[in-house]
Design a protein around this motif. Structure first.
Motif, PDB file in Angstrom:
ATOM      1  N   ARG A  21       0.574  -1.237   0.044  1.00 42.13           N
ATOM      2  CA  ARG A  21      -0.056   0.212  -0.400  1.00 42.13           C
ATOM      3  C   ARG A  21       0.609   1.053  -0.075  1.00 42.13           C
ATOM      4  O   ARG A  21       0.212   2.178  -0.766  1.00 42.13           O
ATOM      5  CB  ARG A  21      -0.861   0.051   1.253  1.00 42.13           C
ATOM      6  CG  ARG A  21      -1.871   1.428   1.227  1.00 42.13           C
ATOM      7  CD  ARG A  21      -2.628   1.271   2.258  1.00 42.13           C
ATOM      8  NE  ARG A  21      -2.915  -0.020   3.227  1.00 42.13           N
ATOM      9  CZ  ARG A  21      -2.940  -0.457   3.721  1.00 42.13           C
ATOM     10  NH1 ARG A  21      -2.067   0.581   4.964  1.00 42.13           N
ATOM     11  NH2 ARG A  21      -3.053  -1.595   4.487  1.00 42.13           N
ATOM     12  N   LEU A  22       1.668   1.076   0.831  1.00 42.35           N
ATOM     13  CA  LEU A  22       2.783   2.266   0.889  1.00 42.35           C
ATOM     14  C   LEU A  22       3.687   2.825  -0.380  1.00 42.35           C
ATOM     15  O   LEU A  22       3.932   3.818  -0.736  1.00 42.35           O
ATOM     16  CB  LEU A  22       4.313   1.984   1.558  1.00 42.35           C
ATOM     17  CG  LEU A  22       4.785   3.154   2.669  1.00 42.35           C
ATOM     18  CD1 LEU A  22       4.223   3.970   3.325  1.00 42.35           C
ATOM     19  CD2 LEU A  22       6.068   2.664   3.035  1.00 42.35           C
ATOM     20  N   ASN A  23       4.567   1.832  -1.404  1.00 41.65           N
ATOM     21  CA  ASN A  23       4.392   1.394  -2.358  1.00 41.65           C
ATOM     22  C   ASN A  23       3.241   2.020  -3.597  1.00 41.65           C
ATOM     23  O   ASN A  23       3.212   2.987  -3.956  1.00 41.65           O
ATOM     24  CB  ASN A  23       5.648   0.629  -3.321  1.00 41.65           C
ATOM     25  CG  ASN A  23       6.543   0.278  -2.411  1.00 41.65           C
ATOM     26  OD1 ASN A  23       6.800   1.240  -2.128  1.00 41.65           O
ATOM     27  ND2 ASN A  23       6.841  -0.839  -2.320  1.00 41.65           N
ATOM     28  N   ARG A  24       2.215   1.355  -3.248  1.00 47.55           N
ATOM     29  CA  ARG A  24       0.811   1.587  -4.028  1.00 47.55           C
ATOM     30  C   ARG A  24       0.904   3.482  -4.192  1.00 47.55           C
ATOM     31  O   ARG A  24       0.423   4.491  -5.521  1.00 47.55           O
ATOM     32  CB  ARG A  24      -0.345   1.089  -4.219  1.00 47.55           C
ATOM     33  CG  ARG A  24      -1.016   1.725  -5.063  1.00 47.55           C
ATOM     34  CD  ARG A  24      -2.534   0.473  -5.421  1.00 47.55           C
ATOM     35  NE  ARG A  24      -2.723  -0.086  -3.513  1.00 47.55           N
ATOM     36  CZ  ARG A  24      -2.946  -0.721  -3.022  1.00 47.55           C
ATOM     37  NH1 ARG A  24      -2.881  -2.068  -3.428  1.00 47.55           N
ATOM     38  NH2 ARG A  24      -3.490  -0.671  -1.732  1.00 47.55           N
ATOM     39  N   ASN A  25       0.771   3.919  -2.829  1.00 51.13           N
ATOM     40  CA  ASN A  25       0.594   5.022  -2.792  1.00 51.13           C
ATOM     41  C   ASN A  25       1.329   6.395  -3.287  1.00 51.13           C
ATOM     42  O   ASN A  25       1.130   7.297  -3.898  1.00 51.13           O
ATOM     43  CB  ASN A  25       0.371   5.557  -1.088  1.00 51.13           C
ATOM     44  CG  ASN A  25      -0.939   4.957  -0.330  1.00 51.13           C
ATOM     45  OD1 ASN A  25      -1.991   4.862  -1.615  1.00 51.13           O
ATOM     46  ND2 ASN A  25      -1.598   5.062   0.376  1.00 51.13           N
ATOM     47  N   ARG A  28       0.965   6.381  -6.369  1.00 46.91           N
ATOM     48  CA  ARG A  28      -0.336   7.588  -7.392  1.00 46.91           C
ATOM     49  C   ARG A  28       0.299   8.510  -6.494  1.00 46.91           C
ATOM     50  O   ARG A  28      -0.200  10.083  -8.055  1.00 46.91           O
ATOM     51  CB  ARG A  28      -1.098   6.867  -6.190  1.00 46.91           C
ATOM     52  CG  ARG A  28      -2.474   7.040  -7.437  1.00 46.91           C
ATOM     53  CD  ARG A  28      -3.367   6.745  -6.221  1.00 46.91           C
ATOM     54  NE  ARG A  28      -3.624   5.468  -6.378  1.00 46.91           N
ATOM     55  CZ  ARG A  28      -4.575   4.061  -5.575  1.00 46.91           C
ATOM     56  NH1 ARG A  28      -4.509   4.588  -4.327  1.00 46.91           N
ATOM     57  NH2 ARG A  28      -4.459   3.220  -5.696  1.00 46.91           N
ATOM     58  N   LYS A  29       0.565   9.213  -5.763  1.00 48.03           N
ATOM     59  CA  LYS A  29       1.390  10.360  -5.771  1.00 48.03           C
ATOM     60  C   LYS A  29       2.345  11.650  -6.235  1.00 48.03           C
ATOM     61  O   LYS A  29       1.951  12.200  -6.909  1.00 48.03           O
ATOM     62  CB  LYS A  29       1.324  10.789  -4.554  1.00 48.03           C
ATOM     63  CG  LYS A  29       0.804  10.798  -2.783  1.00 48.03           C
ATOM     64  CD  LYS A  29       0.946  11.212  -1.478  1.00 48.03           C
ATOM     65  CE  LYS A  29       0.081  10.506  -0.735  1.00 48.03           C
ATOM     66  NZ  LYS A  29       0.231  11.095   0.284  1.00 48.03           N
ATOM     67  N   ALA A  30       3.717  10.047  -7.187  1.00 47.70           N
ATOM     68  CA  ALA A  30       3.931  11.116  -8.160  1.00 47.70           C
ATOM     69  C   ALA A  30       3.737  10.923  -9.408  1.00 47.70           C
ATOM     70  O   ALA A  30       3.687   9.770  -9.905  1.00 47.70           O
ATOM     71  CB  ALA A  30       5.316  10.253  -7.860  1.00 47.70           C
ATOM     72  N   ALA A  31       3.220  12.432  -9.873  1.00 51.39           N
ATOM     73  CA  ALA A  31       2.214  12.162 -10.916  1.00 51.39           C
ATOM     74  C   ALA A  31       3.790  11.940 -12.237  1.00 51.39           C
ATOM     75  O   ALA A  31       4.246  12.818 -12.430  1.00 51.39           O
ATOM     76  CB  ALA A  31       1.432  13.758 -11.237  1.00 51.39           C
ATOM     77  N   PRO A  32       3.041  11.487 -13.623  1.00 53.55           N
ATOM     78  CA  PRO A  32       4.136  11.344 -14.062  1.00 53.55           C
ATOM     79  C   PRO A  32       4.166  12.813 -15.173  1.00 53.55           C
ATOM     80  O   PRO A  32       3.129  13.725 -14.961  1.00 53.55           O
ATOM     81  CB  PRO A  32       2.848  10.123 -15.011  1.00 53.55           C
ATOM     82  CG  PRO A  32       1.740  10.211 -14.836  1.00 53.55           C
ATOM     83  CD  PRO A  32       1.755  10.466 -13.689  1.00 53.55           C
ATOM     84  N   ARG A  33       4.775  12.451 -15.771  1.00 53.19           N
ATOM     85  CA  ARG A  33       5.321  13.587 -16.347  1.00 53.19           C
ATOM     86  C   ARG A  33       4.608  14.113 -17.515  1.00 53.19           C
ATOM     87  O   ARG A  33       4.438  13.084 -18.508  1.00 53.19           O
ATOM     88  CB  ARG A  33       7.011  14.334 -16.894  1.00 53.19           C
ATOM     89  CG  ARG A  33       7.343  15.122 -17.622  1.00 53.19           C
ATOM     90  CD  ARG A  33       8.936  15.428 -17.898  1.00 53.19           C
ATOM     91  NE  ARG A  33       8.608  16.087 -18.798  1.00 53.19           N
ATOM     92  CZ  ARG A  33       9.442  17.453 -19.238  1.00 53.19           C
ATOM     93  NH1 ARG A  33       8.203  17.996 -17.971  1.00 53.19           N
ATOM     94  NH2 ARG A  33       8.855  18.340 -20.081  1.00 53.19           N
TER      95      ARG A  33
END
Length: 178
Positions: A21-25, A28-33
């Motif tokens: 869950r930590l990696n998934r979040n 998700r937070k690090a939006a792609p360029r």
């Protein structure tokens, strides 16, 4: 100031943390360029993807943007309801994308200078005699007559104007010699 020796506690592994869950979040937070510069400059990070694209006049889901009519049911005027059109607040993005798409495609592939010189040399000295070209001392790669013919055809296809000017200059040189 350095800490006293032996006063630092070692890091212990957190067994109660759900790493998946930590990696998934984090992902998700690090939006792609966003690669497209027009869309990237008009993007509002406070809004959702669907809202951003709707403001630019783009569709999030092409299947919902252009719905297909069902084949079984004939088109009935009563059942067809039009959804209200969403307001396009940033039409300049759509205009820029259309202008960029309408530009002619850049021809990125070119031939090497060595190949151009090789073809010109062979045609100057041997004309259309591919067997003589294959026996020529400048045929370093020992190309067969068909390979040489294909290289000449590639040159003709890539540079038709330059090829025509080259052939015309050869014809003039022949006329002057005779």
């Amino acid at each position: 100031m350095p800490k006293a020796k032996g006063k630092t506690r070692r890091q212990k592994f957190g067994y109660n943390v759900n790493r998946k869950r930590l990696n998934r979040n984090a992902r998700r937070k690090a939006a792609p360029r966003i690669e497209c510069s027009h869309i990237r400059h008009a993007w509002d990070h406070a809004k959702s993807v669907r809202q951003n694209l709707a403001e630019m006049g783009l569709a999030m889901d092409p299947n919902k943007a252009v719905p297909l009519r069902k084949r079984k049911v004939k088109a009935m005027d009563i059942d067809v309801e039009e959804r209200p059109k969403e307001l396009v607040r940033k039409p300049y993005v759509l205009n820029d994308l259309e202008a960029e798409a309408s530009l002619p495609e850049k021809k990125g592939n070119t031939l090497s200078r060595d190949l151009i010189d090789y073809v010109r040399y062979m045609v100057e000295n041997h004309g259309e005699d591919y067997k003589a070209m294959a026996r020529d001392e400048k045929n370093y790669y020992q190309d067969t007559p068909k390979q040489i013919r294909n290289k000449i055809n590639v040159y003709k296809r890539f540079y038709p104007v330059e090829w025509q000017a080259f052939i015309d200059s050869l014809q003039k040189n022949k006329m002057e010699v005779e």
